[in-house]
Design an enzyme around this catalytic site. Structure first.
Site, PDB file in Angstrom:
ATOM      1  N   ASP A   8       0.898  -1.279   0.051  1.00 40.63           N
ATOM      2  CA  ASP A   8       0.191  -0.142   0.034  1.00 40.63           C
ATOM      3  C   ASP A   8       0.759   1.177  -0.139  1.00 40.63           C
ATOM      4  O   ASP A   8       1.996   1.014   0.242  1.00 40.63           O
ATOM      5  CB  ASP A   8      -0.812   0.000   1.282  1.00 40.63           C
ATOM      6  CG  ASP A   8      -1.638   1.372   1.506  1.00 40.63           C
ATOM      7  OD1 ASP A   8      -2.181   1.767   0.198  1.00 40.63           O
ATOM      8  OD2 ASP A   8      -1.866   1.783   2.562  1.00 40.63           O
ATOM      9  N   SER A   9       0.121   2.347  -0.135  1.00 39.55           N
ATOM     10  CA  SER A   9       1.148   3.724  -0.185  1.00 39.55           C
ATOM     11  C   SER A   9       1.434   3.997   1.274  1.00 39.55           C
ATOM     12  O   SER A   9       2.415   4.661   1.477  1.00 39.55           O
ATOM     13  CB  SER A   9       0.090   4.938  -0.528  1.00 39.55           C
ATOM     14  OG  SER A   9      -1.091   4.711   0.282  1.00 39.55           O
ATOM     15  N   CYS A  71      -4.156  -1.250  -2.086  1.00 38.26           N
ATOM     16  CA  CYS A  71      -4.282   0.299  -2.230  1.00 38.26           C
ATOM     17  C   CYS A  71      -5.228   0.490  -3.389  1.00 38.26           C
ATOM     18  O   CYS A  71      -5.049  -0.078  -4.397  1.00 38.26           O
ATOM     19  CB  CYS A  71      -2.913   0.868  -2.490  1.00 38.26           C
ATOM     20  SG  CYS A  71      -3.094   2.666  -2.779  1.00 38.26           S
ATOM     21  N   GLU A 150      -5.884   8.990   9.183  1.00 37.20           N
ATOM     22  CA  GLU A 150      -4.477   8.499   9.225  1.00 37.20           C
ATOM     23  C   GLU A 150      -4.106   9.352  10.468  1.00 37.20           C
ATOM     24  O   GLU A 150      -3.068   8.928  11.249  1.00 37.20           O
ATOM     25  CB  GLU A 150      -3.487   8.923   8.023  1.00 37.20           C
ATOM     26  CG  GLU A 150      -2.123   8.495   8.309  1.00 37.20           C
ATOM     27  CD  GLU A 150      -1.608   7.787   7.060  1.00 37.20           C
ATOM     28  OE1 GLU A 150      -2.334   7.157   6.355  1.00 37.20           O
ATOM     29  OE2 GLU A 150      -0.458   7.689   7.179  1.00 37.20           O
ATOM     30  N   CYS A 182     -11.310   3.237  -0.563  1.00 38.24           N
ATOM     31  CA  CYS A 182     -10.123   3.523  -0.113  1.00 38.24           C
ATOM     32  C   CYS A 182      -9.718   2.615   1.230  1.00 38.24           C
ATOM     33  O   CYS A 182     -10.829   2.184   2.039  1.00 38.24           O
ATOM     34  CB  CYS A 182      -9.923   4.882   0.525  1.00 38.24           C
ATOM     35  SG  CYS A 182      -8.718   5.732   1.274  1.00 38.24           S
ATOM     36  N   HIS A 184      -8.461   3.251   3.981  1.00 35.66           N
ATOM     37  CA  HIS A 184      -8.618   4.008   5.351  1.00 35.66           C
ATOM     38  C   HIS A 184     -10.003   3.896   5.853  1.00 35.66           C
ATOM     39  O   HIS A 184     -10.432   4.161   7.130  1.00 35.66           O
ATOM     40  CB  HIS A 184      -8.008   5.390   5.411  1.00 35.66           C
ATOM     41  CG  HIS A 184      -6.507   5.631   5.095  1.00 35.66           C
ATOM     42  ND1 HIS A 184      -5.988   5.011   4.139  1.00 35.66           N
ATOM     43  CD2 HIS A 184      -6.023   6.236   5.850  1.00 35.66           C
ATOM     44  CE1 HIS A 184      -4.740   5.443   4.237  1.00 35.66           C
ATOM     45  NE2 HIS A 184      -4.744   6.068   5.457  1.00 35.66           N
TER      46      HIS A 184
END
Ligand code: DGL
Length: 262
Positions: A8-9, A71, A150, A182, A184
């Site tokens: 993932d990023s 991601c 985040e 996404c 998150h």
């Protein structure tokens, strides 16, 4: 056993790693979070492809037997680059296609909303795949959500205000389901659901992705003892180390990788 590579990023993809770890209990994971370069959601497709390709090479060189692109921004912009990087013998699972397959099964001919980063929504991949399956897509970029989550601003006034700004116009009130596009967003799935009418289903991708990974290895039985995983990040900071627990659901040790220094 050779690990399954998950990248993932940053640390958001740990929501996907968690679901894969729960589903494939005996299988070690090698996670790579490209914290040096996040957010991918604000990068150009060219740069996302460059990062994703190099990381995939690295995971293949580390002996990974499959790659999970955990991601949405990378899945939407760099899947072919990942496949080219690892070659035909290593299967690649992304976070978009298993979700669209599920939508088509569950709501045939339905109207489906999707929210995600700019890179994800502007790529048009969700929209194209849904259209190909006869679904009507309603897509919207919600770029500030991932960074707020985040930062730990989830389930509170900040995410509440952002959700009001992004969803408050009722634009998703007549969809059958809203995809959390996404990594998150699973952390605020309940809060998102509260901003939608009760008939709108909120679709979380980690379990669907884990199911797709498990289907690659049908002979694998659940192990009694949990496998040992490794979690690498390309830039190690205290805040990533602390945040990782929120996304993985338990304390883990992040190791610094020198991929971008070599
Ligand atoms: N993990 C990214 C995604 O799912 C979100 C964070 C970022 O923009 O890098 O799109």
């Amino acid at each position: 056993m050779r690990p399954i590579g998950v990248f993932d990023s940053g640390i958001g993809g740990l929501t996907v790693a968690r679901a894969v770890a729960d589903r494939m209990t005996g299988s070690p994971l090698l996670y790579f979070g490209d914290t040096a370069h996040l957010p991918y959601g604000e990068k150009s497709p060219v740069l996302i492809r460059h990062y994703a390709s190099r990381i995939s090479h690295h995971l293949r060189d580390q002996g990974c037997r499959a790659i999970v692109v955990a991601c949405n921004s990378a899945s939407s912009n760099a899947l072919d680059a990942v496949r080219d990087a690892v070659g035909p013998d290593i299967p690649v699972v992304d976070v978009v296609q298993p979700v669209v397959a599920h939508l088509a099964d569950r709501w045939p001919g339905g109207r489906i909303g999707v929210i995600g980063t700019r890179a994800t929504i502007e790529s048009g991949l969700y929209q194209r795949l849904m259209a190909a399956k006869g679904l009507e897509a309603m897509a919207r970029a919600t770029p500030l959500l991932a960074s707020a989550i985040e930062e730990g601003f989830h389930q509170g006034a900040v995410s509440e205000a952002l959700l009001e700004a992004y969803l408050g116009d009722g634009g998703f009130d007549d969809v059958d389901a809203l995809v959390l596009g996404c990594t998150h967003y699973p952390l605020i799935a309940d809060q998102i659901a509260r901003h939608l009418p009760p008939h709108v289903h909120v679709v979380n991708s980690p379990d669907l992705v884990a199911e797709a990974v498990a289907s690659l290895f049908p002979e694998e039985v659940k192990a009694d003892a949990a496998a040992e995983h490794r979690f690498l990040v390309s830039d190690w900071t205290d805040s990533f180390a602390l945040g990782a627990r929120r996304f993985f659901g338990e304390s883990i040790r992040l190791e610094a990788s020198d991929l971008w220094r070599s």
